[in-house]
Design an enzyme around this catalytic site. Structure first.
Site, PDB file in Angstrom:
ATOM      1  N   TRP A   1      13.027  21.681  44.088  1.00  0.00           N
ATOM      2  CA  TRP A   1      12.172  22.201  45.339  1.00  0.00           C
ATOM      3  C   TRP A   1      11.193  23.094  44.547  1.00  0.00           C
ATOM      4  CZ3 TRP A   1      12.258  20.705  49.858  1.00  0.00           C
ATOM      5  CH2 TRP A   1      11.562  21.248  50.927  1.00  0.00           C
TER       6      TRP A   1
ATOM      7  N   CYS B   1      13.236  28.501  42.590  1.00  0.00           N
ATOM      8  CA  CYS B   1      12.150  29.147  43.409  1.00  0.00           C
ATOM      9  C   CYS B   1      12.365  29.088  44.843  1.00  0.00           C
ATOM     10  CB  CYS B   1      10.987  28.829  42.902  1.00  0.00           C
ATOM     11  SG  CYS B   1       9.449  29.695  43.749  1.00  0.00           S
TER      12      CYS B   1
ATOM     13  N   HIS C   1      16.466  31.650  56.747  1.00  0.00           N
ATOM     14  CA  HIS C   1      17.063  30.807  55.666  1.00  0.00           C
ATOM     15  C   HIS C   1      16.929  31.130  54.257  1.00  0.00           C
ATOM     16  CE1 HIS C   1      17.844  26.564  54.032  1.00  0.00           C
ATOM     17  NE2 HIS C   1      16.680  26.899  53.242  1.00  0.00           N
TER      18      HIS C   1
ATOM     19  N   PHE D   1      20.560  33.777  35.970  1.00  0.00           N
ATOM     20  CA  PHE D   1      19.836  33.685  37.210  1.00  0.00           C
ATOM     21  C   PHE D   1      18.446  33.677  36.803  1.00  0.00           C
ATOM     22  CE2 PHE D   1      17.950  35.610  41.019  1.00  0.00           C
ATOM     23  CZ  PHE D   1      18.455  34.858  42.024  1.00  0.00           C
TER      24      PHE D   1
END
Length: 158
Positions: A31, A89, A97, A122
């Protein structure tokens, strides 16, 4: 410090150990692919330039950032993986959301690292818009992928 005040690609060479025999799993969210591919490139090149073997960098793709945590767990449980770097990202939208995904991913990645007692990094951008993401994926603020790779390297030398 905010990345607008620090270049994400600048780092101290202190505490960088020999990583020639270390294996890295780099998990990349599909994504926001324009951004995540740039982040992956930064992480990969930083690992290579600091001595990692190309054969010791395992890339796995997942559909989105939410799936990073389970894939990180699958890779972290492998005895021959020394560190896991999660690349994603999540761009702020008009709904909550964003908040749920970012919180779940941050918490999940932390839990995997603690569970398997190895670095699980992370490398997820959480910008307000696409421009901010690109600025942090090799743009004017450097590359979060570089920062994620250096973090993994430094944690292995801890």
């Amino acid at each position: 410090m905010a990345s607008s005040q620090k270049n994400l690609s600048d780092y101290s060479s202190k505490n960088i150990s020999n990583i020639s025999d270390k294996r890295f799993a780099v998990i990349v969210s599909e994504w926001n692919e324009e951004v995540t591919e740039a982040l992956y490139s930064g992480a990969y090149e930083t690992l290579i330039s600091n001595g990692a073997s190309r054969d010791n960098i395992i890339r796995k793709n997942v559909p989105g950032s939410f799936e990073l945590t389970l894939a990180a767990q699958w890779m972290a449980q492998k005895d021959d993986v020394d560190a896991v770097i999660c690349i994603g990202c999540v761009i702020q939208g008009e709904t909550k959301h964003f908040d749920f995904i970012c919180s779940a991913v941050a918490h999940g990645i932390t839990e995997v690292g603690l569970k398997y007692n190895k670095p699980v990094i992370f490398g997820v951008l959480t910008p307000n818009n696409q421009k901010q993401a690109l600025d942090r994926a090799g743009g004017k603020h450097g590359n979060k992928g570089d920062e994620a790779a250096i973090t993994a390297i430094k944690m292995l030398g801890f």
